[in-house]
Design an enzyme around this catalytic site. Structure first.
Site, PDB file in Angstrom:
ATOM      1  N   LYS A  96     -64.571 -69.263  39.917  1.00 26.94           N
ATOM      2  CA  LYS A  96     -65.612 -69.387  38.888  1.00 26.94           C
ATOM      3  C   LYS A  96     -66.530 -70.534  39.272  1.00 26.94           C
ATOM      4  CE  LYS A  96     -66.169 -71.747  35.236  1.00 26.94           C
ATOM      5  NZ  LYS A  96     -67.600 -72.040  35.435  1.00 26.94           N
ATOM      6  N   GLU A 143     -59.451 -82.328  41.643  1.00 28.30           N
ATOM      7  CA  GLU A 143     -60.339 -83.269  42.324  1.00 28.30           C
ATOM      8  C   GLU A 143     -61.358 -83.690  41.276  1.00 28.30           C
ATOM      9  OE1 GLU A 143     -62.926 -84.970  43.666  1.00 28.30           O
ATOM     10  OE2 GLU A 143     -63.735 -83.261  44.761  1.00 28.30           O
ATOM     11  N   CYS A 194     -68.496 -87.179  43.604  1.00 26.86           N
ATOM     12  CA  CYS A 194     -67.310 -87.854  43.073  1.00 26.86           C
ATOM     13  C   CYS A 194     -66.936 -89.044  43.954  1.00 26.86           C
ATOM     14  CB  CYS A 194     -66.170 -86.859  42.977  1.00 26.86           C
ATOM     15  SG  CYS A 194     -65.999 -85.876  44.471  1.00 26.86           S
ATOM     16  N   GLU A 197     -67.952 -93.220  35.190  1.00 31.35           N
ATOM     17  CA  GLU A 197     -68.683 -92.509  36.245  1.00 31.35           C
ATOM     18  C   GLU A 197     -70.056 -92.090  35.704  1.00 31.35           C
ATOM     19  OE1 GLU A 197     -67.343 -88.499  37.469  1.00 31.35           O
ATOM     20  OE2 GLU A 197     -67.468 -89.252  39.519  1.00 31.35           O
TER      21      GLU A 197
HETATM   22  O1  TXE Z   1     -68.163 -81.236  34.198  1.00 34.55           O
HETATM   23  P1  TXE Z   1     -67.050 -80.156  33.921  1.00 34.55           P
HETATM   24  P2  TXE Z   1     -69.636 -81.388  33.595  1.00 34.55           P
HETATM   25  C1  TXE Z   1     -68.140 -85.408  36.317  1.00 34.55           C
HETATM   26  C2  TXE Z   1     -69.416 -86.229  36.337  1.00 34.55           C
HETATM   27  C3  TXE Z   1     -70.264 -85.519  35.332  1.00 34.55           C
HETATM   28  C4  TXE Z   1     -69.231 -85.132  34.299  1.00 34.55           C
HETATM   29  C5  TXE Z   1     -69.601 -84.015  33.361  1.00 34.55           C
HETATM   30  O2  TXE Z   1     -69.124 -87.534  35.895  1.00 34.55           O
HETATM   31  O3  TXE Z   1     -71.247 -86.360  34.778  1.00 34.55           O
HETATM   32  O4  TXE Z   1     -68.116 -84.753  35.065  1.00 34.55           O
HETATM   33  O5  TXE Z   1     -70.021 -82.853  34.102  1.00 34.55           O
HETATM   34  C6  TXE Z   1     -65.838 -75.852  34.343  1.00 34.55           C
HETATM   35  N1  TXE Z   1     -61.640 -74.890  31.517  1.00 34.55           N
HETATM   36  N2  TXE Z   1     -68.114 -84.409  37.377  1.00 34.55           N
HETATM   37  O6  TXE Z   1     -69.583 -81.382  32.112  1.00 34.55           O
HETATM   38  O7  TXE Z   1     -67.052 -79.751  32.486  1.00 34.55           O
HETATM   39  C7  TXE Z   1     -67.350 -75.785  34.338  1.00 34.55           C
HETATM   40  O8  TXE Z   1     -67.818 -74.513  33.940  1.00 34.55           O
HETATM   41  C8  TXE Z   1     -61.900 -74.602  32.794  1.00 34.55           C
HETATM   42  C9  TXE Z   1     -67.429 -84.803  38.604  1.00 34.55           C
HETATM   43  O9  TXE Z   1     -70.522 -80.410  34.226  1.00 34.55           O
HETATM   44  O10 TXE Z   1     -65.790 -80.729  34.454  1.00 34.55           O
HETATM   45  C10 TXE Z   1     -67.663 -76.120  35.795  1.00 34.55           C
HETATM   46  O11 TXE Z   1     -67.472 -74.964  36.601  1.00 34.55           O
HETATM   47  N3  TXE Z   1     -63.060 -74.918  33.404  1.00 34.55           N
HETATM   48  C11 TXE Z   1     -67.361 -83.752  39.584  1.00 34.55           C
HETATM   49  C12 TXE Z   1     -66.579 -77.161  36.135  1.00 34.55           C
HETATM   50  O12 TXE Z   1     -65.568 -76.982  35.155  1.00 34.55           O
HETATM   51  C13 TXE Z   1     -63.991 -75.583  32.690  1.00 34.55           C
HETATM   52  C14 TXE Z   1     -68.175 -82.576  39.548  1.00 34.55           C
HETATM   53  C15 TXE Z   1     -67.055 -78.604  36.068  1.00 34.55           C
HETATM   54  O13 TXE Z   1     -67.520 -78.886  34.790  1.00 34.55           O
HETATM   55  C16 TXE Z   1     -63.764 -75.934  31.344  1.00 34.55           C
HETATM   56  C17 TXE Z   1     -68.763 -82.292  38.252  1.00 34.55           C
HETATM   57  C18 TXE Z   1     -62.534 -75.565  30.752  1.00 34.55           C
HETATM   58  N4  TXE Z   1     -62.226 -75.848  29.483  1.00 34.55           N
HETATM   59  C19 TXE Z   1     -68.735 -83.206  37.242  1.00 34.55           C
HETATM   60  N5  TXE Z   1     -64.862 -76.607  30.905  1.00 34.55           N
HETATM   61  C20 TXE Z   1     -66.666 -83.999  40.885  1.00 34.55           C
HETATM   62  N6  TXE Z   1     -65.365 -84.314  40.852  1.00 34.55           N
HETATM   63  O14 TXE Z   1     -67.273 -83.836  41.943  1.00 34.55           O
HETATM   64  C21 TXE Z   1     -65.736 -76.668  31.928  1.00 34.55           C
HETATM   65  N7  TXE Z   1     -65.219 -76.045  33.021  1.00 34.55           N
END
Ligand code: TXE
Length: 492
Positions: free
Chosen positions: A177, A252, A286, A386
């Site tokens: 996804k 991660e 990250c 972050e």
């Molecule tokens: O992240 P989400 P968001 C961090 C970064 C950013 C913050 C918020 O600090 O500002 O997270 O970003 C899926 N069950 N990172 O809100 O929600 C979602 O659809 C399963 C760090 O965008 O974690 C997307 O595909 N999946 C980072 C993915 O999770 C779910 C990269 C990431 O979204 C879900 C991104 C659920 N309940 C953000 N809810 C890194 N480690 O590189 C959402 N998703």
């Protein structure tokens, strides 16, 4: 210019299919917030269909001659290289990555990752522990079966390869996804996989919202493992959802990487490396070096030159080869990052440069944030949370003990770096820093052969290297009583 095929469709069982609910998600270009296309929104029932398709394909793929599996993955790497121009443009329009970065990093790294793991497919060896006389014990690594993968929006193309390549090499079938914000390159990769002959159902792509499609994938009883990249808060939800069938979880998550510049650092190298560490990809990484810790002897000199560097970064249209920094990936995220400048000032921090959206009319519709440098104190929110933008938080230290204490003053533990010419000090810090990756006189270097992942709230499990093959396989221990005598513990 966008390919028609993946508009409004999901990729399930080797075919483009409609989403069951008929719902769509608009995909925006963050350069001007115009709509690029609409994609089908996958719901829980679509995830279920995709898992069914993967379940049917998994035994065939898992039992295929491993060299043949590898050869298909190698073919894919070649095909990705042939499609370089198209993928660069797709990624630039969907995410805001400048084409110069996509050309140098995203696309070649994606091909390199598939190539590395294509080569790995037939090298996943088992072992024979010496056991009892008359008995043979061998341990083989088997695929898990169906694996779920959830990728975020910051490096959608590259992270698709980091997730898919080792899972495929190990013989698993995948339901992936992508982020609802940036699904296009993952859909295109699935199409290329189909083209090179990866069998139907081995890879299924279901774009959709996290709390619906992502949640269903994480909780699905027939998914044996879930690999997730995203925020720490969502990572916790994925762990909870995974509990139903106790699937393997690999996380991660976020980071707040310390990047330490000592008084004996080669300053121009430290400035260039630190700028790459925090400003590349608009800081949406990250592993970003988002906490820059400066020895007080060189702090003023470093800051003056570093601020000069930040101000000179060319913001602009990601499609322009001269652009060095594009927009952030979404409006919501731009607002979140800008808010952190206000938070910093409210807590007594000082904005050295940036802290706002650029004033240029040409950039006013996009999700831009100027490269930002903020001086703060260790307890401040911008020193702990972050930000995930082009936002460097700077603090100073007077000796090595203070530098180490500051570096480790975080719940995260992903990337970290240090700049020094003192070899014993470099190794001591490499030993003592609480982080999954340490860069000495460099920053954010990655290679498919080297494990990538974090300590603490940055998650667990590793991507890449041989470590990741352990993540996508499970060991099976087979006991053979080869002279067919009664084993010793049954003797009376
Ligand atoms: O992240 P989400 P968001 C961090 C970064 C950013 C913050 C918020 O600090 O500002 O997270 O970003 C899926 N069950 N990172 O809100 O929600 C979602 O659809 C399963 C760090 O965008 O974690 C997307 O595909 N999946 C980072 C993915 O999770 C779910 C990269 C990431 O979204 C879900 C991104 C659920 N309940 C953000 N809810 C890194 N480690 O590189 C959402 N998703």
């Amino acid at each position: 210019m966008l390919k028609k095929a993946f508009q409004n469709k999901l990729f399930i069982g080797g075919e483009w299919v409609d989403g069951i609910a008929g719902a769509t998600i608009p995909v925006l270009n963050p350069y001007d917030n115009s709509e690029l296309c609409e994609i089908a929104e996958g719901r829980a029932e679509d995830i279920d269909r995709a898992v069914e398709a993967a379940k049917a394909a998994a035994p065939v793929w898992g039992r295929m001659n491993a060299s043949d599996r590898g050869r298909l993955i190698l073919k894919l790497a070649d095909r990705i290289e042939e499609c370089t121009e198209e993928l660069i443009e797709l990624e630039a329009r969907d995410t805001g990555h400048p084409v110069r970065d996509a050309r140098k990093l995203d696309v070649p790294r994606t091909a390199a990752c598939f190539r590395y793991f294509g080569g790995m497919a037939d090298k996943v060896e088992g072992f024979l522990p010496p056991v009892y006389p008359g008995m043979l014990n061998y341990v083989q690594r088997e695929p898990i079966g169906v694996v779920g993968q959830i990728v975020p929006w910051n490096f959608p193309l590259m992270f698709t390869s980091w997730k898919m390549a080792p899972a495929l090499a190990a013989g698993n079938a995948i339901v992936i996804k992508p982020s609802e914000l940036t699904p296009l390159s993952t859909l295109r990769i699935a199409e290329l996989m189909h083209e090179v002959g990866i069998p139907a159902g081995v890879v299924n792509v279901v774009p959709g919202y996290g709390h619906i499609a992502g949640q269903r994938l994480a909780e699905h009883p027939d998914v044996g493992k879930i690999a997730f990249t995203g925020s720490t808060a969502t990572g916790r939800r994925v762990v909870e959802a995974s509990a139903g069938n106790l699937k393997k979880v690999q996380l991660e998550l976020g980071g707040k990487g310390p990047n330490i510049v000592f008084e004996d650092a080669v300053i121009p190298a430290a400035i260039g490396g630190s700028a790459f560490g925090i400003f590349h990809n608009q800081g949406q990484a990250c592993i970003a070096g988002s906490r820059i810790l400066l020895h007080e002897k060189i702090a003023d000199e470093f800051l003056e030159k570093f601020a000069g560097f930040a101000k000179s970064i060319r913001l602009g249209d990601p499609l322009d080869p001269a652009t060095e920094m594009g927009p952030l990936t979404s409006k919501m995220h731009q607002e979140r990052v800008l808010e952190f400048s206000k938070i910093a000032v409210d807590q007594g921090g000082e904005v050295i440069t940036g802290g706002k959206a650029p004033e240029a009319e040409a950039l006013s519709k996009g999700c831009f944030v100027e490269p930002t440098i903020v001086k703060a104190k260790p307890g401040d929110r911008v020193a702990r949370e972050e930000v995930f933008g082009p936002f460097a938080t700077v603090m100073t230290f007077s000796d090595d003990d203070e530098a180490l204490a500051l570096a480790n003053d975080t719940a995260y533990g992903l990337g970290s770096g240090l700049w020094t010419r003192n070899l014993p000090r470099a190794h001591k810090f490499a030993r003592d820093i609480h982080a999954g990756m340490v860069w000495i006189n460099c920053y954010k270097v990655v290679h498919p052969g080297s494990p990538f992942g974090g300590f603490g709230e940055s998650g667990y499990g590793r991507e890449m290297g041989f470590e990741v093959m352990r993540e996508y396989t499970q060991p099976k221990s087979v006991w053979v009583n080869y002279d067919a005598q009664i084993p010793p513990h049954y003797e009376r």
